[in-house]
Design a protein around this motif. Sequence first.
Motif, PDB file in Angstrom:
ATOM      1  N   LEU A  24      22.925  -0.031  40.981  1.00  0.00           N
ATOM      2  CA  LEU A  24      23.927  -0.339  41.817  1.00  0.00           C
ATOM      3  C   LEU A  24      23.852  -1.476  42.939  1.00  0.00           C
ATOM      4  CD1 LEU A  24      25.310   3.190  42.881  1.00  0.00           C
ATOM      5  CD2 LEU A  24      26.423   1.501  41.370  1.00  0.00           C
ATOM      6  N   PHE A  25      22.701  -1.634  43.679  1.00  0.00           N
ATOM      7  CA  PHE A  25      22.611  -2.670  44.369  1.00  0.00           C
ATOM      8  C   PHE A  25      21.328  -3.435  44.295  1.00  0.00           C
ATOM      9  CE2 PHE A  25      24.346   1.278  46.411  1.00  0.00           C
ATOM     10  CZ  PHE A  25      25.533   0.992  46.772  1.00  0.00           C
ATOM     11  N   ASP A  26      20.612  -3.381  43.303  1.00  0.00           N
ATOM     12  CA  ASP A  26      19.451  -3.991  42.916  1.00  0.00           C
ATOM     13  C   ASP A  26      18.363  -3.908  44.012  1.00  0.00           C
ATOM     14  OD1 ASP A  26      17.905  -5.678  41.066  1.00  0.00           O
ATOM     15  OD2 ASP A  26      18.468  -7.466  42.322  1.00  0.00           O
ATOM     16  N   PHE A  27      18.267  -2.473  44.345  1.00  0.00           N
ATOM     17  CA  PHE A  27      17.226  -2.262  45.500  1.00  0.00           C
ATOM     18  C   PHE A  27      16.585  -1.098  45.240  1.00  0.00           C
ATOM     19  CE2 PHE A  27      16.562   0.565  49.130  1.00  0.00           C
ATOM     20  CZ  PHE A  27      16.056  -0.325  50.112  1.00  0.00           C
ATOM     21  N   ASN A  28      15.139  -1.324  45.080  1.00  0.00           N
ATOM     22  CA  ASN A  28      14.265  -0.630  44.429  1.00  0.00           C
ATOM     23  C   ASN A  28      13.552  -0.004  45.513  1.00  0.00           C
ATOM     24  OD1 ASN A  28      11.903   0.689  43.283  1.00  0.00           O
ATOM     25  ND2 ASN A  28      11.689  -0.944  41.769  1.00  0.00           N
ATOM     26  N   LEU A  29      13.748   1.226  45.769  1.00  0.00           N
ATOM     27  CA  LEU A  29      13.433   1.979  47.019  1.00  0.00           C
ATOM     28  C   LEU A  29      11.755   2.356  47.151  1.00  0.00           C
ATOM     29  CD1 LEU A  29      14.089   3.491  49.602  1.00  0.00           C
ATOM     30  CD2 LEU A  29      14.618   5.616  48.437  1.00  0.00           C
ATOM     31  N   VAL A  30      11.272   2.525  45.637  1.00  0.00           N
ATOM     32  CA  VAL A  30       9.781   2.860  45.434  1.00  0.00           C
ATOM     33  C   VAL A  30       9.109   1.650  46.056  1.00  0.00           C
ATOM     34  CG1 VAL A  30       8.122   3.338  44.014  1.00  0.00           C
ATOM     35  CG2 VAL A  30      10.316   4.840  43.999  1.00  0.00           C
ATOM     36  N   GLU A  31       9.594   0.677  45.582  1.00  0.00           N
ATOM     37  CA  GLU A  31       8.900  -0.556  45.957  1.00  0.00           C
ATOM     38  C   GLU A  31       9.083  -1.002  47.356  1.00  0.00           C
ATOM     39  OE1 GLU A  31       7.169  -3.026  44.035  1.00  0.00           O
ATOM     40  OE2 GLU A  31       7.177  -1.609  42.499  1.00  0.00           O
ATOM     41  N   VAL A  32      10.152  -0.950  47.889  1.00  0.00           N
ATOM     42  CA  VAL A  32      10.440  -0.977  49.477  1.00  0.00           C
ATOM     43  C   VAL A  32       9.271  -0.046  50.127  1.00  0.00           C
ATOM     44  CG1 VAL A  32      11.602  -0.524  51.332  1.00  0.00           C
ATOM     45  CG2 VAL A  32      12.681  -1.782  49.349  1.00  0.00           C
ATOM     46  N   ILE A  33       9.226   1.107  49.881  1.00  0.00           N
ATOM     47  CA  ILE A  33       8.316   2.249  50.413  1.00  0.00           C
ATOM     48  C   ILE A  33       6.827   1.828  50.195  1.00  0.00           C
ATOM     49  CG2 ILE A  33       7.492   4.630  50.781  1.00  0.00           C
ATOM     50  CD1 ILE A  33      10.720   5.249  50.221  1.00  0.00           C
ATOM     51  N   LEU A  34       6.280   1.472  48.925  1.00  0.00           N
ATOM     52  CA  LEU A  34       5.153   1.362  48.392  1.00  0.00           C
ATOM     53  C   LEU A  34       4.869   0.043  47.941  1.00  0.00           C
ATOM     54  CD1 LEU A  34       4.980   4.918  46.483  1.00  0.00           C
ATOM     55  CD2 LEU A  34       4.042   4.375  48.821  1.00  0.00           C
ATOM     56  N   GLY A  35       5.645  -0.926  48.297  1.00  0.00           N
ATOM     57  CA  GLY A  35       5.354  -2.250  47.985  1.00  0.00           C
ATOM     58  C   GLY A  35       3.849  -2.832  48.327  1.00  0.00           C
ATOM     59  N   THR A  36       3.368  -2.317  49.377  1.00  0.00           N
ATOM     60  CA  THR A  36       1.896  -2.869  49.757  1.00  0.00           C
ATOM     61  C   THR A  36       1.005  -2.346  48.876  1.00  0.00           C
ATOM     62  OG1 THR A  36       1.926  -1.657  51.591  1.00  0.00           O
ATOM     63  CG2 THR A  36       2.800  -3.592  51.955  1.00  0.00           C
ATOM     64  N   LEU A  37       1.397  -1.201  48.136  1.00  0.00           N
ATOM     65  CA  LEU A  37       0.186  -0.532  47.276  1.00  0.00           C
ATOM     66  C   LEU A  37       0.705  -0.202  46.013  1.00  0.00           C
ATOM     67  CD1 LEU A  37       0.095   2.638  49.969  1.00  0.00           C
ATOM     68  CD2 LEU A  37      -1.473   1.004  49.615  1.00  0.00           C
ATOM     69  N   PRO A  38       0.843  -1.526  45.275  1.00  0.00           N
ATOM     70  CA  PRO A  38       1.132  -1.626  43.846  1.00  0.00           C
ATOM     71  C   PRO A  38       0.574  -0.391  43.042  1.00  0.00           C
ATOM     72  CG  PRO A  38      -0.292  -3.531  44.370  1.00  0.00           C
ATOM     73  CD  PRO A  38      -0.045  -2.714  45.578  1.00  0.00           C
ATOM     74  N   GLY A  39      -0.849   0.037  43.161  1.00  0.00           N
ATOM     75  CA  GLY A  39      -1.330   1.100  42.460  1.00  0.00           C
ATOM     76  C   GLY A  39      -0.510   2.353  42.482  1.00  0.00           C
ATOM     77  N   VAL A  40      -0.289   2.613  43.748  1.00  0.00           N
ATOM     78  CA  VAL A  40       0.554   4.043  44.117  1.00  0.00           C
ATOM     79  C   VAL A  40       1.933   4.145  43.715  1.00  0.00           C
ATOM     80  CG1 VAL A  40       1.291   5.319  45.854  1.00  0.00           C
ATOM     81  CG2 VAL A  40      -1.037   4.347  45.975  1.00  0.00           C
ATOM     82  N   ALA A  41       2.591   2.608  43.657  1.00  0.00           N
ATOM     83  CA  ALA A  41       4.114   2.792  43.107  1.00  0.00           C
ATOM     84  C   ALA A  41       3.926   2.886  41.595  1.00  0.00           C
ATOM     85  CB  ALA A  41       4.417   1.244  43.581  1.00  0.00           C
ATOM     86  N   LYS A  42       3.007   2.222  41.015  1.00  0.00           N
ATOM     87  CA  LYS A  42       2.683   2.608  39.485  1.00  0.00           C
ATOM     88  C   LYS A  42       2.472   3.868  39.063  1.00  0.00           C
ATOM     89  CE  LYS A  42       0.760   0.476  35.388  1.00  0.00           C
ATOM     90  NZ  LYS A  42       0.312  -0.576  34.870  1.00  0.00           N
ATOM     91  N   LEU A  43       1.649   4.644  39.983  1.00  0.00           N
ATOM     92  CA  LEU A  43       1.483   5.805  39.922  1.00  0.00           C
ATOM     93  C   LEU A  43       2.741   6.741  39.823  1.00  0.00           C
ATOM     94  CD1 LEU A  43      -0.526   8.352  39.507  1.00  0.00           C
ATOM     95  CD2 LEU A  43      -0.969   8.324  41.841  1.00  0.00           C
ATOM     96  N   VAL A  44       3.667   6.346  41.006  1.00  0.00           N
ATOM     97  CA  VAL A  44       4.996   7.077  41.052  1.00  0.00           C
ATOM     98  C   VAL A  44       5.788   7.015  39.861  1.00  0.00           C
ATOM     99  CG1 VAL A  44       6.886   7.200  42.337  1.00  0.00           C
ATOM    100  CG2 VAL A  44       5.026   7.236  43.628  1.00  0.00           C
ATOM    101  N   TYR A  45       5.833   5.923  39.329  1.00  0.00           N
ATOM    102  CA  TYR A  45       6.696   5.779  38.039  1.00  0.00           C
ATOM    103  C   TYR A  45       6.019   6.552  37.020  1.00  0.00           C
ATOM    104  CZ  TYR A  45       8.756   1.746  40.558  1.00  0.00           C
ATOM    105  OH  TYR A  45       9.459   0.947  41.540  1.00  0.00           O
ATOM    106  N   VAL A  46       4.737   6.434  36.908  1.00  0.00           N
ATOM    107  CA  VAL A  46       4.214   7.208  35.556  1.00  0.00           C
ATOM    108  C   VAL A  46       4.483   8.599  35.927  1.00  0.00           C
ATOM    109  CG1 VAL A  46       1.940   8.032  34.825  1.00  0.00           C
ATOM    110  CG2 VAL A  46       2.440   5.548  35.193  1.00  0.00           C
ATOM    111  N   LEU A  47       4.385   9.276  37.030  1.00  0.00           N
ATOM    112  CA  LEU A  47       4.621  10.791  37.310  1.00  0.00           C
ATOM    113  C   LEU A  47       5.850  11.100  37.204  1.00  0.00           C
ATOM    114  CD1 LEU A  47       2.276  11.390  40.330  1.00  0.00           C
ATOM    115  CD2 LEU A  47       2.039  11.976  38.348  1.00  0.00           C
TER     116      LEU A  47
END
Length: 69
Positions: A24-47
Motif C-alpha cells: 500500500l505505502f511502499d513502507f517496509n516496517l521490518v527494515e525500519v525497525i531492524l534496518g541496522t541489523l540486516p542479518g536479524v531482518a533476514k532472520l525475521v523474513y525466514v522465520l
Amino acid sequence: MKMLHMVSFALLVVGGVNWGLVGLFDFNLVEVILGTLPGVAKLVYVLVGVSAVYLAATHMSDCKVCAKK
C-alpha cells in the motif's frame, strides 16, 4: 505444540502486516525497525516463511472449522 502454533501465528501476522504496508505505502516496517541489523531482518523474513509453511501444513488439525466434517 500450542506455543509453537502461537509463535507461528504471530509471525504470520507480522509478515502479513508488513507485506500490506509494502504493497500500500511502499513502507517496509521490518527494515525500519531492524534496518541496522540486516542479518536479524533476514532472520525475521525466514522465520515468517517457515511459520507460513508450518501453519499451512498443520492447519487441518488445528482449525476447528476445517476439522468439522
